[in-house]
Design a protein around this motif. Structure first.
Motif, PDB file in Angstrom:
ATOM      1  N   PHE A  56       0.840  -1.208   0.000  1.00  0.00           N
ATOM      2  CA  PHE A  56       0.000   0.000   0.000  1.00  0.00           C
ATOM      3  C   PHE A  56       0.874   1.256   0.000  1.00  0.00           C
ATOM      4  CE2 PHE A  56      -3.605  -2.672   1.386  1.00  0.00           C
ATOM      5  CZ  PHE A  56      -4.625  -2.102   0.628  1.00  0.00           C
ATOM      6  N   SER A  57       1.901   1.250   0.831  1.00  0.00           N
ATOM      7  CA  SER A  57       2.790   2.406   0.923  1.00  0.00           C
ATOM      8  C   SER A  57       3.454   2.705  -0.413  1.00  0.00           C
ATOM      9  CB  SER A  57       3.850   2.154   2.010  1.00  0.00           C
ATOM     10  OG  SER A  57       4.693   3.279   2.155  1.00  0.00           O
ATOM     11  N   ALA A  58       3.889   1.653  -1.125  1.00  0.00           N
ATOM     12  CA  ALA A  58       4.524   1.826  -2.428  1.00  0.00           C
ATOM     13  C   ALA A  58       3.560   2.435  -3.448  1.00  0.00           C
ATOM     14  CB  ALA A  58       5.043   0.486  -2.932  1.00  0.00           C
ATOM     15  N   MET A  59       2.251   2.239  -3.215  1.00  0.00           N
ATOM     16  CA  MET A  59       1.233   2.803  -4.101  1.00  0.00           C
ATOM     17  C   MET A  59       0.811   4.210  -3.691  1.00  0.00           C
ATOM     18  SD  MET A  59      -1.201  -0.569  -4.342  1.00  0.00           S
ATOM     19  CE  MET A  59      -0.575  -2.160  -4.913  1.00  0.00           C
ATOM     20  N   GLY A  60       1.433   4.733  -2.620  1.00  0.00           N
ATOM     21  CA  GLY A  60       1.065   6.064  -2.141  1.00  0.00           C
ATOM     22  C   GLY A  60      -0.215   6.074  -1.340  1.00  0.00           C
ATOM     23  N   TYR A  87     -11.397  -2.612   7.339  1.00  0.00           N
ATOM     24  CA  TYR A  87     -10.089  -2.422   6.710  1.00  0.00           C
ATOM     25  C   TYR A  87     -10.226  -1.249   5.742  1.00  0.00           C
ATOM     26  CZ  TYR A  87      -9.630  -7.154   8.498  1.00  0.00           C
ATOM     27  OH  TYR A  87      -9.626  -8.249   9.331  1.00  0.00           O
ATOM     28  N   TYR A  88      -9.280  -0.333   5.764  1.00  0.00           N
ATOM     29  CA  TYR A  88      -9.458   0.877   4.968  1.00  0.00           C
ATOM     30  C   TYR A  88      -8.124   1.445   4.499  1.00  0.00           C
ATOM     31  CZ  TYR A  88      -8.325   3.015   9.483  1.00  0.00           C
ATOM     32  OH  TYR A  88      -7.722   3.347  10.670  1.00  0.00           O
ATOM     33  N   PHE A  89      -8.190   2.201   3.412  1.00  0.00           N
ATOM     34  CA  PHE A  89      -7.017   2.945   2.956  1.00  0.00           C
ATOM     35  C   PHE A  89      -7.462   4.312   2.448  1.00  0.00           C
ATOM     36  CE2 PHE A  89      -8.314   1.204  -1.187  1.00  0.00           C
ATOM     37  CZ  PHE A  89      -8.079   2.275  -2.053  1.00  0.00           C
ATOM     38  N   SER A  90      -6.531   5.250   2.457  1.00  0.00           N
ATOM     39  CA  SER A  90      -6.762   6.572   1.885  1.00  0.00           C
ATOM     40  C   SER A  90      -5.593   6.916   0.985  1.00  0.00           C
ATOM     41  CB  SER A  90      -6.916   7.629   2.987  1.00  0.00           C
ATOM     42  OG  SER A  90      -5.728   7.721   3.749  1.00  0.00           O
ATOM     43  N   THR A  91      -5.881   7.690  -0.040  1.00  0.00           N
ATOM     44  CA  THR A  91      -4.827   8.082  -0.976  1.00  0.00           C
ATOM     45  C   THR A  91      -5.253   9.326  -1.739  1.00  0.00           C
ATOM     46  OG1 THR A  91      -3.404   7.337  -2.786  1.00  0.00           O
ATOM     47  CG2 THR A  91      -5.698   6.620  -2.859  1.00  0.00           C
ATOM     48  N   SER A  92      -4.277  10.089  -2.180  1.00  0.00           N
ATOM     49  CA  SER A  92      -4.533  11.218  -3.082  1.00  0.00           C
ATOM     50  C   SER A  92      -4.025  10.906  -4.481  1.00  0.00           C
ATOM     51  CB  SER A  92      -3.853  12.484  -2.541  1.00  0.00           C
ATOM     52  OG  SER A  92      -4.400  12.851  -1.293  1.00  0.00           O
ATOM     53  N   LYS A  93      -3.621   9.648  -4.679  1.00  0.00           N
ATOM     54  CA  LYS A  93      -3.103   9.224  -5.975  1.00  0.00           C
ATOM     55  C   LYS A  93      -4.104   8.298  -6.660  1.00  0.00           C
ATOM     56  CE  LYS A  93       1.714   9.859  -4.628  1.00  0.00           C
ATOM     57  NZ  LYS A  93       3.074   9.257  -4.594  1.00  0.00           N
ATOM     58  N   ASP A  94      -3.629   7.551  -7.636  1.00  0.00           N
ATOM     59  CA  ASP A  94      -4.491   6.634  -8.374  1.00  0.00           C
ATOM     60  C   ASP A  94      -5.094   5.591  -7.428  1.00  0.00           C
ATOM     61  OD1 ASP A  94      -5.452   5.491 -10.984  1.00  0.00           O
ATOM     62  OD2 ASP A  94      -4.326   3.776 -10.206  1.00  0.00           O
ATOM     63  N   ILE A  95      -6.365   5.247  -7.629  1.00  0.00           N
ATOM     64  CA  ILE A  95      -7.054   4.339  -6.697  1.00  0.00           C
ATOM     65  C   ILE A  95      -7.070   2.889  -7.161  1.00  0.00           C
ATOM     66  CG2 ILE A  95      -8.569   6.201  -5.899  1.00  0.00           C
ATOM     67  CD1 ILE A  95     -10.818   4.672  -7.524  1.00  0.00           C
ATOM     68  N   GLU A  96      -6.819   2.645  -8.442  1.00  0.00           N
ATOM     69  CA  GLU A  96      -7.081   1.305  -8.978  1.00  0.00           C
ATOM     70  C   GLU A  96      -6.271   0.216  -8.288  1.00  0.00           C
ATOM     71  OE1 GLU A  96      -7.610  -1.056 -13.231  1.00  0.00           O
ATOM     72  OE2 GLU A  96      -7.123   1.090 -13.192  1.00  0.00           O
ATOM     73  N   LYS A  97      -4.961   0.386  -8.188  1.00  0.00           N
ATOM     74  CA  LYS A  97      -4.126  -0.655  -7.590  1.00  0.00           C
ATOM     75  C   LYS A  97      -4.399  -0.844  -6.097  1.00  0.00           C
ATOM     76  CE  LYS A  97      -0.360  -0.633 -10.948  1.00  0.00           C
ATOM     77  NZ  LYS A  97       1.095  -0.413 -11.166  1.00  0.00           N
ATOM     78  N   LEU A 104      -7.133  -0.223  -4.495  1.00  0.00           N
ATOM     79  CA  LEU A 104      -8.477  -0.784  -4.358  1.00  0.00           C
ATOM     80  C   LEU A 104      -8.461  -2.282  -4.667  1.00  0.00           C
ATOM     81  CD1 LEU A 104     -11.484  -0.612  -3.878  1.00  0.00           C
ATOM     82  CD2 LEU A 104     -11.765   0.334  -6.189  1.00  0.00           C
ATOM     83  N   GLU A 105      -7.732  -2.663  -5.700  1.00  0.00           N
ATOM     84  CA  GLU A 105      -7.579  -4.082  -6.016  1.00  0.00           C
ATOM     85  C   GLU A 105      -6.917  -4.821  -4.850  1.00  0.00           C
ATOM     86  OE1 GLU A 105      -8.023  -6.047  -8.832  1.00  0.00           O
ATOM     87  OE2 GLU A 105      -8.283  -4.697 -10.542  1.00  0.00           O
ATOM     88  N   LEU A 106      -5.894  -4.188  -4.271  1.00  0.00           N
ATOM     89  CA  LEU A 106      -5.175  -4.821  -3.162  1.00  0.00           C
ATOM     90  C   LEU A 106      -6.073  -4.968  -1.938  1.00  0.00           C
ATOM     91  CD1 LEU A 106      -2.607  -5.992  -1.958  1.00  0.00           C
ATOM     92  CD2 LEU A 106      -1.828  -3.646  -1.479  1.00  0.00           C
ATOM     93  N   LEU A 107      -6.888  -3.952  -1.652  1.00  0.00           N
ATOM     94  CA  LEU A 107      -7.821  -4.041  -0.521  1.00  0.00           C
ATOM     95  C   LEU A 107      -8.751  -5.236  -0.702  1.00  0.00           C
ATOM     96  CD1 LEU A 107      -9.058  -2.685   2.088  1.00  0.00           C
ATOM     97  CD2 LEU A 107     -10.651  -1.539   0.536  1.00  0.00           C
TER      98      LEU A 107
END
Length: 429
Positions: free
Chosen positions: A84-88, A102-112, A114-117
């Protein structure tokens, strides 16, 4: 895909239940850069017993939901957090009494991310050795929390309130229950509770909901999930009486801390339960805040300080009001709470004051629609409770004095538990 538009709040989201049963909600926030996604299951610390559609009862040790949360991040092929960290993206999780998320936040692309989640939550990979290793880690974590005075005060209070109900256990369980958890139990609990039919995915993002939904559908189409018997939380009748009326213990604190709790019966209907909770909270605000002319006097006399507070929590099979404080004046604090709880049951709130309080709470909830995590968590809890999200927001503005009277009639002042935390006595004293 159904679109829900609320003109009053100028908010919109789309929702769809996929073929495998996963319910997806995508909240559209076009003016923001950030995205937030949460995947949740209604498996929480209270799920020590579950009942399937055939009436079979499944027993789990206390803390199994929290244990599963730990193990979900384990993967033999990759470090999930590093990915996740590598994806920003920032990823995390939590277990409460009612759910695991389980959750994540990002200001970058969401596709990768979201797939990982979706991928890591929908896969459990554990071994007997890894389960045994995790027990030591979790027990160490539990012992760390036990060193925190506020946590210890709360847990002793729950132990005092509840005779049989799972609320009497820490969310993580205890040493014995953690040691009792097996790999087979974890796999069984995961299979029953992490199936798409049990889960909710909430996304809050500026991305086009149709684009995001396609990512999710493509991911889910690649996976096969076995049929499951839907389970519900099992319930054991809890006595109306408290387990113990008074308890004292010592820790390394400088000032004594006290908690007084009143045991309430749960309310099965989710809307009535939320209404009752709001009504009691409003009454407590009038009696135990600066709205009470005596509040400053209590502060000046040292009976309370800024630590003073209160909470009300109602479930479908449990409930309580707790008031807590930090003071050397134990007896005065006890008398203050008891006296004003008696007054609480008879109070009539000034109409203007009631409207002011309702507007304050309503405004807070409307402002929370700008916080992505608040949207996801509030929607998730409304969904699992069977409440319409917007109805749950509007509920506080509809509270009347009659609602408050009915809610206060729910309180039995005889069912009270008191817990006192005192500083450790020195060896020379």
């Amino acid at each position: 895909m159904r679109e829900v538009i609320n003109a009053r709040f100028d908010e919109r989201y789309v929702e769809e239940t996929l073929e495998n049963g996963l319910h997806v909600v995508l909240w559209h926030k076009p003016d923001y850069e950030k995205s937030y996604f949460m995947m949740a299951t209604p498996l929480g610390a209270l799920d020590m017993e579950q009942v399937d559609a055939k009436g079979n009862r499944i027993q789990y040790p206390a803390g199994i939901a929290h244990f599963l949360e730990h193990k979900m991040f384990e993967d033999e092929e990759m470090d999930v957090m590093e990915q996740f960290s590598a994806m920003g993206a920032n990823v995390n999780a939590f277990t409460s009494y009612q759910e695991t998320c389980y959750y994540f936040s990002t200001s970058k692309d969401i596709e990768k991310p979201l797939e990982l989640l979706l991928d890591f939550v929908q896969k459990l990979s554990i071994s007997d050795a890894s389960v045994e290793k995790e027990k030591g880690i979790i027990i160490q974590e539990l012992h760390m929390y036990k060193q925190m005075s506020d946590t210890s005060l709360l847990m002793e209070l729950f132990t005092s309130l509840f005779v049989k109900h799972p609320m009497r256990y820490d969310i993580g369980g205890d040493d014995a229950s953690v040691q009792a958890i097996t790999k087979e139990q974890l796999e069984d609990c995961y299979r029953r509770n992490y199936h798409p039919q049990r889960m909710l995915l909430v996304g809050v993002t500026a991305k086009d909901p149709r684009f995001v939904m396609e990512i999710i559908k493509r991911n889910q189409a690649k996976k096969q999930f076995p049929h499951i018997e839907i389970v519900e939380r099992g319930y054991e009748e809890e006595p109306k009486t408290v387990a113990r009326k008074e308890y004292r213990f010592e820790m390394d604190v400088s000032t004594p801390k006290h908690a007084i709790a009143y045991k309430l019966e749960g309310i099965a209907d989710a809307k009535k339960r939320k209404q009752c909770e709001w009504a009691i909270a409003l009454a407590l605000d009038v009696m135990f805040t600066t709205l009470n002319p005596d509040y400053q006097k209590w502060m000046d006399e040292g009976i309370i300080n800024d630590y003073f507070g209160y909470e009300v929590d109602l479930g479908n099979d449990y409930g309580f009001i707790v008031l807590y404080g930090e003071t050397q004046k134990t007896q005065a604090f006890m008398e203050l709470v008891e006296e004003h709880m008696k007054k609480l049951l008879d109070q009539k709130i000034d109409a203007a004051c009631l409207e002011q309080l309702k507007r304050r709470y309503y405004g807070t909830m409307v402002r929370s629609l700008n916080r992505f995590d608040e949207i996801a968590i509030s929607f998730m809890r409304s969904y699992f409770a069977g409440l319409d999200f917007y109805d749950s927001i509007e509920l506080v503005s509809q509270i009347t004095q009659a609602d408050i009277d009915a809610a206060l009639a729910h309180i039995d002042l005889e069912q009270k538990a008191c817990v006192h935390l005192y500083p450790k006595k020195s060896k020379n004293s």
